[in-house]
Design an enzyme around this catalytic site. Structure first.
Site, PDB file in Angstrom:
ATOM      1  N   GLU A  80     -13.428  -3.337 -12.231  1.00 46.49           N
ATOM      2  CA  GLU A  80     -12.537  -2.485 -10.868  1.00 46.49           C
ATOM      3  C   GLU A  80     -12.896  -1.197 -10.997  1.00 46.49           C
ATOM      4  O   GLU A  80     -12.395  -0.237 -10.096  1.00 46.49           O
ATOM      5  CB  GLU A  80     -11.190  -2.640 -10.780  1.00 46.49           C
ATOM      6  N   HIS A  98      -3.615  -0.044 -10.547  1.00 41.53           N
ATOM      7  CA  HIS A  98      -3.929  -1.250  -9.813  1.00 41.53           C
ATOM      8  C   HIS A  98      -3.129  -2.287 -10.642  1.00 41.53           C
ATOM      9  O   HIS A  98      -3.518  -2.722 -11.821  1.00 41.53           O
ATOM     10  CB  HIS A  98      -5.366  -1.467  -9.909  1.00 41.53           C
ATOM     11  N   HIS A 100      -1.534  -6.580 -10.070  1.00 40.77           N
ATOM     12  CA  HIS A 100      -1.567  -7.820  -9.611  1.00 40.77           C
ATOM     13  C   HIS A 100      -0.066  -8.214  -9.184  1.00 40.77           C
ATOM     14  O   HIS A 100       0.399  -9.226  -9.624  1.00 40.77           O
ATOM     15  CB  HIS A 100      -2.424  -9.122 -10.153  1.00 40.77           C
ATOM     16  N   TYR A 119      13.117   2.564   3.844  1.00 44.32           N
ATOM     17  CA  TYR A 119      12.099   4.040   4.128  1.00 44.32           C
ATOM     18  C   TYR A 119      11.497   4.480   2.968  1.00 44.32           C
ATOM     19  O   TYR A 119      10.726   5.319   2.825  1.00 44.32           O
ATOM     20  CB  TYR A 119      13.328   5.112   4.335  1.00 44.32           C
ATOM     21  N   HIS A 160      -5.062 -10.085  -3.501  1.00 38.23           N
ATOM     22  CA  HIS A 160      -5.319  -9.662  -4.659  1.00 38.23           C
ATOM     23  C   HIS A 160      -4.206  -8.700  -5.556  1.00 38.23           C
ATOM     24  O   HIS A 160      -3.799  -9.136  -6.506  1.00 38.23           O
ATOM     25  CB  HIS A 160      -6.498  -8.752  -4.361  1.00 38.23           C
ATOM     26  N   TYR A 215       9.848  18.386  -0.659  1.00 38.25           N
ATOM     27  CA  TYR A 215       9.936  18.149  -1.893  1.00 38.25           C
ATOM     28  C   TYR A 215       8.434  17.998  -2.353  1.00 38.25           C
ATOM     29  O   TYR A 215       8.346  17.710  -3.651  1.00 38.25           O
ATOM     30  CB  TYR A 215      10.523  16.953  -2.154  1.00 38.25           C
TER      31      TYR A 215
END
Length: 222
Positions: A80, A98, A100, A119, A160, A215
């Site tokens: 990837e 990343h 799954h 939120y 994915h 912030y």
């Protein structure tokens, strides 16, 4: 490589390995799925392909430049890599995670945008988009991801998983965890028979987003 630079690389690699192991221990990946990276100047340290995280050692350090040329280590970088490099080339990211994650991946098969049931979406820059499906490891997937990441610090990859980034690995990981929680929340609320979850309005999310900027929250892609 100077001693100071080497120390910075070694600390960053330790953080990459620690974060990768955390994704596994907290159930966001299975086996060798998912990947983690951190940028130090023009070098990207990234988890290697096909190596279980609990077996990674200091000497397994793997690094590439921003063009994808291997500059550190002997192990092949994650498949990837195009996804990670696309983030670094187009944002101010210093870290990418990343995964799954199960709930987030499930949601990616159902909607084009994660419904704003909380939120927490504002912590990722606004409603979280789902990138169109493309085969893993391809430039097509990286391009689809960049479209979904526009003005965001996280997105889902269709059928994915998830991608988030931040100024640190801790920040990128926290966004991944928040995104998985948000998806789990929506799936739970929407599963109640005869009821439809109430969603926050764009104005309500924007209000939270403005508060977060105070912030020091990153504003997303360039």
């Amino acid at each position: 490589m100077s001693g100071e630079w080497r120390d910075s690389i070694e600390r960053a690699w330790d953080a990459v390995v620690t974060t990768a192991r955390r994704t596994a221990s907290e159930g966001l990946v299975v086996g060798t799925s998912g990947n983690v990276s951190a940028r130090i100047g023009g070098t990207v340290l990234v988890t290697p392909s096909g190596v279980p995280y609990d077996r990674l050692r200091p000497e397994d350090l793997t690094g590439v430049d921003l063009e994808g040329n291997q500059v550190l280590g002997d192990l092949a970088p994650t498949s990837e890599l195009p996804l990670h490099l696309a983030v670094y080339r187009n944002t101010d990211a210093a870290a990418v995670v990343h995964t799954h994650a199960v709930h987030a991946t499930a949601v990616s098969t159902l909607v084009a945008e994660v419904p704003s049931v909380h939120y927490a979406a504002a912590m990722l820059g606004g409603p979280v988009r789902v990138a169109g499906y493309a085969r893993y490891g391809t430039e097509e997937l990286a391009e689809s991801m960049l479209t979904a990441l526009r003005d965001r610090t996280g997105c889902l990859l269709g059928n994915h998983g998830t991608v988030t980034y931040g100024a640190t690995l801790d920040e990128a990981y926290d966004r991944t965890a928040q995104l998985e929680w948000l998806c789990r929340l929506w799936l739970t609320a929407s599963s109640v028979p005869g009821r439809t979850p109430a969603l926050l309005t764009p104005e309500q999310l924007s209000e939270v987003g403005e508060a977060l900027k105070g912030y020091g929250q990153p504003r997303g892609s360039r």
